[in-house]
Design a protein around this motif. Structure first.
Motif: not given
Ligand code: HMH
Length: 219
Positions: A47, A139, A142, A209
Motif C-alpha cells: 500500500d 477513498e 478504504y 481494490e
C-alpha cells in the motif's frame, strides 16, 4: 445528498463487486480478529507503493478541479486530501518500522496493474468527472472497509487500531461524503459518453481494490 445521486445508483447496480471490494476476506479477517499479521505486513508494504503513485493522481485531480470545477469548495476538499497524504506517508514510515517491514519491496502484479490504471487516469484527456469519480471510489472503499473494523461487534486486534482509524474515522468518512457529493454534482451535467466512462472507471476501481486485498492474502 449522496443517497439519491448517480454514485449511489451505481453502488446498487454493481453491488456484488462493491461488496467484494468493501467486505473482502482480508478485511473480514481483521474484523474477526483472525488476521494473519504476515498478510497485514504484505498489505502495508504494497500500500505504501500504491500511495506513492496515488500522490500524482490526486495532484492531477486537483489540477483538473482548478481548471474545470468552478467551485472553490471542491478545490479545497481535494487540496485537503492531498495534504493528508503528506501525513499518510509519514504514517507508513512509522508503521513500517514498527512492524519491521521494508518499504523498498517490489510491487506485485495486482499493485502494478492498479498503479498503471491510476497513471492512465492522470492524462489530461481524462475528464474531471471521470477522475473525481475514480478518486471518490478509491477513498470510499478504504473508508467502508476499515470503518467496519471499528464497529462495536468487531474483534479487530489492538495492533491494528491505528490502521483502522486512519481510514475508518468519522472525519475521513465526512471527507468521502464530500468527494461523493462533488462526483455526483459533476455527473449530473456530464454527457452520456462521460457518464459511461465514469461508470467504467468506478467498476475498474472496485475490481482493482478486490485484487489488491487478495494480493495481501497472498492469493
Ligand atoms: C489500494 N486503495 C488502496 N490504497 C489506499 N491507501 C486507498 C485506496 C485509500 O487511500
Amino acid at each position: 445528498c449522496g443517497e439519491r445521486g448517480t454514485t449511489a445508483a451505481w453502488i446498487k447496480k454493481h453491488q456484488p463487486i462493491y461488496d467484494r471490494a468493501t467486505r473482502h476476506p482480508f478485511i473480514r479477517s481483521i474484523w474477526e480478529g483472525t488476521v494473519d499479521f504476515s498478510a497485514f505486513k504484505r498489505w502495508l508494504a504494497q500500500d505504501y507503493i500504491f500511495v506513492r503513485e496515488f500522490i500524482p493522481f490526486v495532484a492531477s485531480v486537483l489540477l483538473k478541479a482548478c481548471k474545470h470545477s468552478g467551485d472553490e469548495a471542491d478545490v479545497e476538499v481535494i487540496l485537503g486530501g492531498l495534504a493528508a497524504l503528506n501525513d499518510e506517508i509519514s504514517w507508513f514510515k512509522k508503521e513500517a518500522s514498527k512492524w519491521c517491514v521494508s518499504l523498498n519491496s517490489t510491487p506485485q502484479n495486482a499493485n502494478l496493474e492498479y498503479c498503471r490504471f491510476l497513471q492512465s487516469l492522470t492524462l489530461p484527456e481524462v475528464s474531471y468527472t471521470v477522475a473525481i469519480t475514480a478518486f471518490w471510489a478509491i477513498e470510499a472503499v478504504y473508508q467502508e472497509s476499515f470503518s467496519l473494523c471499528l464497529e462495536s461487534d468487531s474483534k479487530m486486534p489492538k495492533e491494528l487500531i491505528g490502521t483502522c482509524e486512519r481510514w475508518g474515522n468519522a472525519s475521513f468518512g465526512q471527507y468521502c461524503s464530500s468527494l461523493q457529493n462533488i462526483a455526483d454534482r459533476s455527473l449530473e451535467t456530464a454527457s452520456s459518453v462521460v457518464l459511461s466512462e465514469a461508470e467504467k472507471a468506478f467498476v475498474h476501481v472496485l475490481e482493482n481494490e478486490n485484487y489488491f486485498w487478495s494480493m495481501s492474502l497472498g492469493e
